[in-house]
Design a protein around this motif. Sequence first.
Motif, mmCIF file in Angstrom:
data_model
loop_
_atom_site.group_PDB
_atom_site.id
_atom_site.type_symbol
_atom_site.label_atom_id
_atom_site.label_comp_id
_atom_site.label_asym_id
_atom_site.label_seq_id
_atom_site.Cartn_x
_atom_site.Cartn_y
_atom_site.Cartn_z
ATOM 1 N N ALA A 135 44.829 88.475 15.003
ATOM 2 C CA ALA A 135 43.634 87.848 15.583
ATOM 3 C C ALA A 135 43.057 86.820 14.610
ATOM 4 C CB ALA A 135 42.592 88.916 15.908
ATOM 5 N N ALA A 142 42.575 82.818 15.312
ATOM 6 C CA ALA A 142 41.262 82.180 15.207
ATOM 7 C C ALA A 142 41.278 81.048 14.189
ATOM 8 C CB ALA A 142 40.213 83.224 14.821
ATOM 9 N N VAL A 183 35.970 87.352 16.548
ATOM 10 C CA VAL A 183 37.118 87.919 17.254
ATOM 11 C C VAL A 183 36.832 89.376 17.578
ATOM 12 C CG1 VAL A 183 38.762 86.339 16.169
ATOM 13 C CG2 VAL A 183 38.321 88.555 15.112
#
Length: 434
Positions: A107, A111, A90
């Motif tokens: 993030a 993910a 990421v």
Amino acid sequence: MQSSAIYQHVKHALEHFFKQQQYNFTVALSGGVDSVVLLHVMHLLKQEMPKLKVSAIYVNHGLSKYANDWQAFCQNLCVELDIPFNTAQVTISPQTRTSLEAQAREARYKALDELSAPQSVILLGQHLNDQIETFLLRLKRGSGLKGLGAMQAMRELQSGRMCYRPLLNITRSDIEHFATAFNIAHITDDSNTDERFDRNFLRARVVPELAMRFKGFEQCAGRSIELLQQQQALLDEYTQIDLSQSLNDQQALCISQIIHYSDVRITNVVRAWLSLFTQVMPSQKQLSQIINQAINAQADAKIQIDLVDGQVRRHQGYLYFVTQKNIVNDDELITHELTLNDGRVLTKQSGVGIRAPHANEQVSVRFNYNSARIKPLKKPGSNSVKHWFKDAKVAPWLRSQVPLIFYNDELVQVVGYFISEKHYDENGVYWECK
């Protein structure tokens, strides 16, 4: 706590999933002692329960110069334990008003959700000391009941996938003892010793002092946090009752329904209403502005309060949360079905409505043609769309989103509101939008 007790604790914590025939789990593996111990416990549990499926995923933020080394460590560990491994790369782009930690966390969850094993529950390694640190950080910020409840054991991601924290009642020292007892190698993040960060300061200085001074402090603090969560859950139940009695079909909030509530009850239901549309709650000042203008302004006053990702507006005794929708299907030819850019679907139905188009008539959809004229069925005279919207008390910000059906350049239906008397047909067609 004995090392074997952690194993039994995790096994018991997962019973809820086993009863639902859920045996597929993905460990969010960072390489730290908590997630590594969790992975080893799941490995031991799999030996006892062969139908258990265990995988692991490492999210590489690239924020540390050691990130790739940690990824390699996690991968080698999974090879050693014969556990399927995946990694997610990421990129964190700096944003104003949002901390790097918060961006990395969001993030990471995104993910984990996208790349974890299909149909699996994501297991997170946060423990009791993480929970206490979160409580103290939110106490410092002046958080209310919900914030002081810190981390929930269960969290549902936007996709519907579940995240679960089975170690949330286990102390860091017990986890470290487990790692020592089984000679389990793990990574120590060098940034965790930097006391410029508030969480690290609490971890190194504050919580150990409290635990040393007050016997059983960590467990007592954990119980208090659980009580706060229970009280919030009870409050949520009552709030949902208030909210369900105060909404119309467009999820607008009825002012006359809440006006006689106490101040704190009004604030609570307005917060719950806003949470239907946004995850970014307004400041206390903005919330007071919303409530004061909603209740105290004159009935015909126009209210527009700008928030981070929308507006609060008032119309006909209701509060609306308004966002700008991108509808660019204007003047597009249609036959039986059309998906609009905002996700709604326009479909043709058979029944009482307008006559079918003649061979020389093109059917199109347009938006925001306020000057177009129509004589609605059972309405006196012909007038502009703007006039009929006002007559029907349609909120100004909703009008541009209403599909208008044209035969060539003649308006024949205002979808959801009017059909043309001139084109009326008992055995005709009509358009609806959902």
